[in-house]
Design a protein around this motif. Structure first.
Motif, short mmCIF file in Angstrom:
data_model
loop_
_atom_site.label_atom_id
_atom_site.label_comp_id
_atom_site.label_asym_id
_atom_site.label_seq_id
_atom_site.Cartn_x
_atom_site.Cartn_y
_atom_site.Cartn_z
N SER A 63 -0.20 0.29 6.88
CA SER A 63 0.45 1.22 7.79
C SER A 63 1.93 1.35 7.44
CB SER A 63 0.30 0.76 9.24
OG SER A 63 0.87 -0.51 9.43
N ASP A 64 2.48 2.54 7.65
CA ASP A 64 3.85 2.84 7.23
C ASP A 64 4.87 1.89 7.82
OD1 ASP A 64 2.99 4.93 5.67
OD2 ASP A 64 3.36 6.47 7.19
N ASN A 65 4.64 1.48 9.06
CA ASN A 65 5.63 0.60 9.71
C ASN A 65 5.54 -0.85 9.25
OD1 ASN A 65 3.15 0.25 11.00
ND2 ASN A 65 4.11 -0.42 12.91
N LYS A 66 4.55 -1.17 8.40
CA LYS A 66 4.41 -2.53 7.90
C LYS A 66 4.51 -2.61 6.37
CE LYS A 66 1.64 -4.37 11.72
NZ LYS A 66 0.39 -5.07 12.09
N LYS A 67 4.72 -1.48 5.73
CA LYS A 67 4.79 -1.47 4.27
C LYS A 67 5.99 -2.29 3.78
CE LYS A 67 2.55 2.70 2.44
NZ LYS A 67 1.51 2.87 3.43
N ASP A 92 -8.68 -2.18 2.94
CA ASP A 92 -8.18 -2.52 4.27
C ASP A 92 -8.00 -4.02 4.43
OD1 ASP A 92 -8.08 0.13 5.11
OD2 ASP A 92 -10.15 0.13 5.77
N SER A 134 -5.20 -5.36 2.13
CA SER A 134 -3.86 -4.92 2.54
C SER A 134 -3.19 -5.96 3.44
CB SER A 134 -3.94 -3.58 3.27
OG SER A 134 -4.56 -3.71 4.54
#
Length: 298
Positions: free
Chosen positions: A170-174, A75, A78
């Protein structure tokens, strides 16, 4: 006993020995990727072996990574892959309140700043500006355990562990997957070198590496030095025989020495100042903020 029987027995013994060796090696290989006796996966087993191979004391290294506070931190790491300098609000550091705080800091630490300026030929307003932007003059030092950050980064050479960091974003920040994979490859090698520097610095200064807190990227202390810079460029400003980046005098002298090392000297043009400061943080936004603060403090 016939010669043929002796030969057969000899061959059988060889096969038996080879089988035992294979089994032992196979179990050992499985153990490095398997849970330990407590049922917890030891993600740093291979990393520990690598450090020992590179000359670090086996007993101390094993004890370090057996510490229950040392753990894989997907975490936290990331954040390293979604950070954007351009999204930071650098104007906050040149607000009237921030400049007033910086002026007070320069009064409180006048002797150290004057001495550093004289010894290293680095403008004390620039030193103050760096400490302001990095940690708000030492009031915010970061709350991540540095050894966890760097150990996790170094361990990402293992693709399965890299996948866990990917999953923590998170998917929206990948980012793009290819971008992520390239950065993992580069930063895992960088993380390992910084981890070695952290352990060496801690050993030299008699500091418990597990106790060192810092940023999501592994930077530490009032000037937010990476361990490699702490090991080579940090200085003992208060002359107590130790280099402690959480001490203001040491932090001030360390920043001054860092800038001198990278080419700062009296009379530098604005363009050359920008190039030297860019070494501290590879961001034009960052450098522009430092120069703006420095101007206001003069």
């Amino acid at each position: 006993m016939k010669n043929s029987d002796l030969f057969s027995k000899f061959i059988l013994n060889i096969v038996l020995v080879l089988s035992i060796c294979f089994s032992v090696n196979y179990c050992y290989a499985q153990q490095t990727a398997a849970p330990d006796s407590t049922g917890q996966t030891n993600e740093f087993e291979l990393l520990t072996q690598r450090l020992v191979q590179d000359g670090f004391d086996q007993e101390k290294t094993k004890a370090l990574f057996d510490n229950e506070s040392v753990c894989f931190d997907p975490d936290g790491v990331s954040l390293f892959f979604i950070h954007s300098e351009s999204s930071l609000n650098y104007d906050q550091f040149s607000s009237p309140k921030s400049i007033a705080n910086a002026r007070n800091y320069m009064v409180t630490h006048k002797e150290s700043l004057d001495n550093a300026q004289e010894e290293f030929s680095v403008d004390k307003t620039i030193i103050t500006a760096i400490l302001m932007v990095e940690t708000r003059l030492g009031t915010y030092l970061g709350n991540r355990t540095v050894i966890n950050t760097l150990s996790t980064m170094a361990a990402l050479a293992d693709k399965a562990l890299a996948e866990r960091v990917w999953g923590a974003i998170s998917d929206n920040k990948k980012p793009e997957r290819t971008t992520f994979d390239k950065k993992v490859d580069r930063k895992s090698r960088w993380g390992y070198e910084e981890l070695k520097a952290l352990i060496s610095y801690s050993n030299r200064e008699g500091i418990d590496p597990v106790a060192i807190k810092g940023s999501y990227a592994g930077a530490m202390g009032i000037p937010q030095f990476m361990p490699s810079n702490a090991l080579t460029l940090a200085r003992d400003g208060n002359k107590d025989g130790r280099v402690d980046l959480f001490d203001h005098e040491d932090a001030i002298f360390s920043v001054a020495n860092y800038l001198k090392h990278h080419g700062w000297k009296s009379g530098l043009s604005r363009q050359r100042q920008h190039k030297v400061l860019f070494k501290y943080n590879h961001s034009n936004y960052y450098v522009d903020a430092l120069l703006k603060i420095s101007d206001k403090l003069k």
